[in-house]
Design an enzyme around this catalytic site. Structure first.
Site, PDB file in Angstrom:
ATOM      1  N   ILE A  70       0.863  -1.179   0.000  1.00 43.84           N
ATOM      2  CA  ILE A  70       0.000   0.000   0.000  1.00 43.84           C
ATOM      3  C   ILE A  70       0.902   1.232   0.000  1.00 43.84           C
ATOM      4  O   ILE A  70       1.828   1.326   0.808  1.00 43.84           O
ATOM      5  CB  ILE A  70      -0.918   0.025   1.243  1.00 43.84           C
ATOM      6  CG1 ILE A  70      -1.869  -1.173   1.224  1.00 43.84           C
ATOM      7  CG2 ILE A  70      -1.699   1.335   1.315  1.00 43.84           C
ATOM      8  CD1 ILE A  70      -2.674  -1.322   2.508  1.00 43.84           C
ATOM      9  N   GLY A  73       0.281   6.983   2.906  1.00 38.42           N
ATOM     10  CA  GLY A  73      -0.512   8.203   2.764  1.00 38.42           C
ATOM     11  C   GLY A  73       0.335   9.459   2.760  1.00 38.42           C
ATOM     12  O   GLY A  73       0.064  10.413   2.023  1.00 38.42           O
ATOM     13  N   GLU A  78       2.699  14.123  -0.175  1.00 41.68           N
ATOM     14  CA  GLU A  78       3.912  14.680  -0.780  1.00 41.68           C
ATOM     15  C   GLU A  78       3.730  14.824  -2.295  1.00 41.68           C
ATOM     16  O   GLU A  78       4.168  15.820  -2.882  1.00 41.68           O
ATOM     17  CB  GLU A  78       5.132  13.801  -0.475  1.00 41.68           C
ATOM     18  CG  GLU A  78       6.398  14.201  -1.187  1.00 41.68           C
ATOM     19  CD  GLU A  78       6.986  15.552  -0.795  1.00 41.68           C
ATOM     20  OE1 GLU A  78       7.730  16.126  -1.612  1.00 41.68           O
ATOM     21  OE2 GLU A  78       6.707  16.046   0.313  1.00 41.68           O
TER      22      GLU A  78
END
Length: 172
Positions: A70, A73, A78
């Protein structure tokens, strides 16, 4: 390859799309931290749409998470900031002596996981821009999509600073 920001042509500054080579002339980031691959739409000082192709070869997938990769986040945020930075830095004439830094992240939300093979579409809109002698700052709202599904969003603020700021004088 030089780590310095290369000058961009006047035509590139007015372009509505940018390829990876043009992005690298604008942003100082390099692999593995350059998180936008292409700009597909841009309206100066207003809005940008950029693409990040997410590959299993990304170094962060080795540890986030083994067996269930994954995209972190914080890296999606960014990427939003880098897209906004690419938009704003096209407006700065003396970019080679400047760097855009984060000054805030607000209302970050992560709605769906981003996985290898996804194409992240980053849509960033300038909400405020302030420029006075010696200081330029901006606030932007960004959204990240995979297909038509919103996967993340955040309001980011940034400031343009002299790139020599924070670097030591070289003396020990």
């Amino acid at each position: 390859m030089s780590d310095t920001v290369q000058p961009i042509t006047e035509a590139a500054a007015r372009a509505t799309t940018l390829d990876i080579h043009e992005i690298q002339r604008i942003l100082p980031h390099r692999y593995p931290f350059l998180l936008i691959d292409r700009v597909v739409d841009m309206t100066p000082r207003q809005r940008i749409v950029a693409i990040k192709n997410v590959s299993i070869n990304e170094p962060f997938f080795a540890g986030h998470f083994p067996g269930l990769p994954i995209m972190p986040g914080v890296l999606i945020v960014e990427a939003i900031a880098q897209a906004g930075g690419a938009l704003l830095l096209t407006e700065v004439e003396d970019r080679s002596a400047k760097i855009m830094v984060f000054t805030g992240i607000e209302r970050a939300k992560f709605r769906k996981p981003v996985s290898p093979g996804d194409q992240l579409r980053l849509e960033v809109e300038v909400k405020g821009w302030r420029s006075v002698p010696g200081m330029t700052a901006a606030k932007m709202q960004g959204y990240a999509y995979v297909g038509d599904k919103r996967v993340a969003e955040a309001a980011v603020s940034c400031q343009l600073i002299d790139s020599s700021r924070g670097r030591g004088s070289g003396a020990e």
